[in-house]
Design an enzyme around this catalytic site. Structure first.
Site, mmCIF file in Angstrom:
data_model
loop_
_atom_site.group_PDB
_atom_site.id
_atom_site.type_symbol
_atom_site.label_atom_id
_atom_site.label_comp_id
_atom_site.label_asym_id
_atom_site.label_seq_id
_atom_site.Cartn_x
_atom_site.Cartn_y
_atom_site.Cartn_z
ATOM 1 N N CYS A 62 5.377 9.712 -12.383
ATOM 2 C CA CYS A 62 4.744 10.668 -11.469
ATOM 3 C C CYS A 62 5.830 11.450 -10.734
ATOM 4 C CB CYS A 62 3.857 9.918 -10.476
ATOM 5 S SG CYS A 62 3.009 11.033 -9.345
ATOM 6 N N CYS A 66 6.110 9.460 -3.135
ATOM 7 C CA CYS A 66 5.478 8.507 -2.209
ATOM 8 C C CYS A 66 6.341 7.232 -2.144
ATOM 9 C CB CYS A 66 4.065 8.182 -2.683
ATOM 10 S SG CYS A 66 3.110 9.665 -3.105
ATOM 11 N N CYS A 69 5.405 3.834 -3.759
ATOM 12 C CA CYS A 69 4.730 3.782 -5.060
ATOM 13 C C CYS A 69 5.655 3.450 -6.234
ATOM 14 C CB CYS A 69 4.018 5.098 -5.324
ATOM 15 S SG CYS A 69 3.024 5.001 -6.840
ATOM 16 N N CYS A 106 -13.179 2.224 -11.285
ATOM 17 C CA CYS A 106 -12.328 3.252 -10.687
ATOM 18 C C CYS A 106 -11.114 3.495 -11.590
ATOM 19 C CB CYS A 106 -11.882 2.753 -9.313
ATOM 20 S SG CYS A 106 -10.855 3.937 -8.460
ATOM 21 N N CYS A 137 -15.588 6.155 -10.319
ATOM 22 C CA CYS A 137 -14.654 6.637 -9.298
ATOM 23 C C CYS A 137 -13.374 7.045 -10.013
ATOM 24 C CB CYS A 137 -14.372 5.515 -8.300
ATOM 25 S SG CYS A 137 -13.140 5.969 -7.074
ATOM 26 N N CYS A 197 -13.862 8.477 -1.186
ATOM 27 C CA CYS A 197 -13.209 7.204 -0.911
ATOM 28 C C CYS A 197 -11.840 7.592 -0.353
ATOM 29 C CB CYS A 197 -13.092 6.425 -2.218
ATOM 30 S SG CYS A 197 -12.078 4.942 -2.091
ATOM 31 N N ARG A 269 -12.899 -1.165 2.356
ATOM 32 C CA ARG A 269 -12.394 -1.975 1.238
ATOM 33 C C ARG A 269 -11.098 -2.688 1.590
ATOM 34 N NH1 ARG A 269 -12.141 1.396 -3.095
ATOM 35 N NH2 ARG A 269 -14.352 1.030 -3.257
HETATM 36 N N1 SAM Z 1 -1.666 9.631 -8.038
HETATM 37 C C1 SAM Z 1 -2.858 9.732 -7.325
HETATM 38 C C2 SAM Z 1 -2.620 10.028 -5.862
HETATM 39 O O1 SAM Z 1 -1.688 9.511 -5.282
HETATM 40 O O2 SAM Z 1 -3.397 10.792 -5.312
HETATM 41 C C3 SAM Z 1 -3.780 8.532 -7.453
HETATM 42 C C4 SAM Z 1 -3.231 7.129 -7.595
HETATM 43 S S1 SAM Z 1 -2.367 6.468 -6.186
HETATM 44 C C5 SAM Z 1 -1.558 5.092 -6.885
HETATM 45 C C6 SAM Z 1 -3.657 5.834 -5.146
HETATM 46 C C7 SAM Z 1 -3.286 5.172 -3.852
HETATM 47 O O3 SAM Z 1 -2.773 3.872 -4.105
HETATM 48 C C8 SAM Z 1 -2.218 5.808 -3.000
HETATM 49 O O4 SAM Z 1 -2.699 6.882 -2.250
HETATM 50 C C9 SAM Z 1 -1.838 4.650 -2.084
HETATM 51 O O5 SAM Z 1 -2.641 4.662 -0.924
HETATM 52 C C10 SAM Z 1 -2.142 3.413 -2.930
HETATM 53 N N2 SAM Z 1 -0.899 2.716 -3.285
HETATM 54 C C11 SAM Z 1 0.014 3.093 -4.203
HETATM 55 N N3 SAM Z 1 1.053 2.226 -4.246
HETATM 56 C C12 SAM Z 1 0.792 1.275 -3.328
HETATM 57 C C13 SAM Z 1 1.492 0.115 -2.888
HETATM 58 N N4 SAM Z 1 2.678 -0.218 -3.378
HETATM 59 N N5 SAM Z 1 0.918 -0.648 -1.922
HETATM 60 C C14 SAM Z 1 -0.269 -0.312 -1.408
HETATM 61 N N6 SAM Z 1 -0.972 0.778 -1.779
HETATM 62 C C15 SAM Z 1 -0.454 1.567 -2.716
HETATM 63 C C1 DTB Z 2 -6.501 2.560 -3.161
HETATM 64 O O1 DTB Z 2 -6.624 2.896 -1.968
HETATM 65 N N1 DTB Z 2 -5.813 1.502 -3.581
HETATM 66 C C2 DTB Z 2 -5.834 1.407 -5.011
HETATM 67 C C3 DTB Z 2 -6.782 2.573 -5.405
HETATM 68 N N2 DTB Z 2 -7.034 3.213 -4.162
HETATM 69 C C4 DTB Z 2 -6.436 3.472 -6.477
HETATM 70 C C5 DTB Z 2 -4.486 1.431 -5.621
HETATM 71 C C6 DTB Z 2 -3.580 0.366 -5.122
HETATM 72 C C7 DTB Z 2 -2.311 0.465 -5.900
HETATM 73 C C8 DTB Z 2 -1.370 -0.641 -5.588
HETATM 74 C C9 DTB Z 2 -0.107 -0.525 -6.340
HETATM 75 C C10 DTB Z 2 -0.242 -0.596 -7.825
HETATM 76 O O2 DTB Z 2 -0.935 -1.493 -8.354
HETATM 77 O O3 DTB Z 2 0.382 0.223 -8.520
HETATM 78 FE FE1 SF4 Z 3 2.251 9.605 -7.787
HETATM 79 FE FE2 SF4 Z 3 2.168 7.172 -6.815
HETATM 80 FE FE3 SF4 Z 3 2.225 9.219 -5.149
HETATM 81 FE FE4 SF4 Z 3 0.017 8.770 -6.645
HETATM 82 S S1 SF4 Z 3 0.819 7.450 -5.040
HETATM 83 S S2 SF4 Z 3 1.037 10.729 -6.291
HETATM 84 S S3 SF4 Z 3 0.960 7.930 -8.488
HETATM 85 S S4 SF4 Z 3 3.855 8.641 -6.577
#
Ligand code: SAM
Ligand code: DTB
Ligand code: SF4
Length: 345
Positions: A62, A66, A69, A106, A137, A197, A269
């Site tokens: 990606c 973030c 992430c 989802c 979702c 959500c 959630r």
């Molecule tokens: N890429 C898309 C976006 O960011 O809009 C969708 C997927 S993203 C992984 C969805 C959400 O997962 C993020 O907004 C964040 O709140 C959560 N998330 C991602 N990595 C995480 C982590 N290491 N711990 C907790 N929540 C996480």
């Molecule tokens: C949300 O708030 N938490 C979920 C879902 N929406 C998509 C994602 C959590 C991701 C946690 C890190 C991972 O598994 O990559």
């Molecule tokens: Fe990309 Fe992760 Fe950010 Fe979603 S949360 S936009 S997957 S870097």
């Protein structure tokens, strides 16, 4: 037997000030829990928890930065990137999720935003999952007005797009998209008629005031998100937040409780981070007002508790999985549970 008070329109507010929300966070723990749980009972069956399953349909690489992430291409996390999954494979996974008891499926993609050339596949996934009788979702990044329209026409029930943290702390976590970008995606989703959500992450080094700021933003949206995921940071090696300090577990529970008070008709959630939570912490979170979880051994790329350990805990606590989520419009709460409770006593 004390009857719960009936839900009242005055519980649903969109004018929370930061100091009011901070004052909730500062309440003695028992006072906060009592208030959150009382409200929870007015709006929901306290012994039901909605169960969603998550699938990463496009993993890693990606372009966004973030800091939490594992899927950002900027950090060395050892994650193997994968292309968009074939529609057939997604539908097989959805069928498996349904047979293990999920009511919502989802699908998440590690995109900044979807490309228009990907949308026909996304639409086919939504239609296929819906045809199985599951709620759908998606969380695939920022959406334009017309992309939101396309997803709504395909029958997508929910779109997940998190605000993640307070407006002030946001710039410490993400620099490649703004808070305003996120708010705009949410308004496109709402205008297209889908349910929202939206929630955030705690444990990223933010203050209690930042947590208050996140929940204030969510609660002051024109309509409350129907679903509010509260994620506890999953610290992944290689990301900038990998060595963030432990968060006080009671502060996590406080965040759930304040979300319940601010958005009483929404599902809250208990989202990422459950691998680090013991049974007692889960039970406290359910008492504070959490009534939805991600179920199944994987979130997107990180581990989640085994499905049978969740079901075992549900059994010990007398919790039932919600059969099919009948969402009440938050602006028009119907006192179904109150009626049912009153009739049974
Ligand atoms: N890429 C898309 C976006 O960011 O809009 C969708 C997927 S993203 C992984 C969805 C959400 O997962 C993020 O907004 C964040 O709140 C959560 N998330 C991602 N990595 C995480 C982590 N290491 N711990 C907790 N929540 C996480
Ligand atoms: C949300 O708030 N938490 C979920 C879902 N929406 C998509 C994602 C959590 C991701 C946690 C890190 C991972 O598994 O990559
Ligand atoms: Fe990309 Fe992760 Fe950010 Fe979603 S949360 S936009 S997957 S870097």
């Amino acid at each position: 037997m004390i009857q719960p008070a009936a839900p009242s329109q005055s519980d649903i507010r969109h004018d929370w000030s930061r100091s009011e929300v901070e004052a909730l966070f500062a309440l003695p723990f028992n006072d906060l829990m009592f208030r959150a749980h009382s409200l929870h009972r007015q709006y929901f069956d306290p012994n039901e928890v909605q169960v969603s399953t998550l699938l990463s349909i496009k993993t890693g690489a990606c372009p966004e930065d973030c800091a939490y992430c594992p899927q950002s291409t900027r950090y060395e996390t050892g994650l193997e990137p994968e292309k968009l999954m074939e529609v057939e494979k997604v539908l097989q996974q959805a069928a498996a999720a349904k047979s293990s008891g999920a009511s919502r499926f989802c699908m998440g993609a590690a995109w900044r935003s979807p490309k228009d050339r990907d949308l026909p596949y996304i639409v086919a996934m939504v239609k296929g999952v819906r045809d199985m009788g599951l709620e759908t979702c998606m969380t695939i990044g920022m959406l334009s007005e017309s992309q939101a329209q396309t997803l709504a026409e395909a029958g997508l029930d929910y779109y997940n797009h998190n605000l993640d943290t307070s407006p002030e702390y946001y710039g410490d976590i993400i620099t490649t998209r703004t808070y305003q970008d996120r708010l705009e995606t949410l308004s496109h989703v709402r205008d297209a008629g889908m349910k929202i959500c939206s929630g955030g992450i705690v444990g990223m080094g933010e203050t209690a005031s930042d947590r208050a700021g996140l929940l204030q933003q969510l609660a002051n949206l024109p309509v409350h998100p129907e679903s509010v995921p509260i994620n506890m940071l999953v610290r992944v090696e290689g990301t900038p937040l990998a060595h963030e300090a432990d968060m006080d577990p009671f502060d996590f529970i406080r965040t759930i409780a304040v979300a319940r008070i601010l958005m009483p008709a929404s599902h809250v959630r208990l989202s990422a981070g459950r691998e680090e939570m013991n049974d007692e912490m889960h039970a406290l979170a359910y008492f504070a007002g959490a009534n939805s979880i991600f179920y199944g051994e994987k979130l997107l790329t990180t581990d989640n508790p085994e499905a049978n350990s969740d079901m075992e805990l549900f059994g010990r606590l007398g919790i039932r999985p919600e059969q099919h989520c009948v969402e009440r419009a938050p602006e028009n709460p119907s006192p179904q549970f109150y009626d049912a409770a009153a009739a049974s006593h």
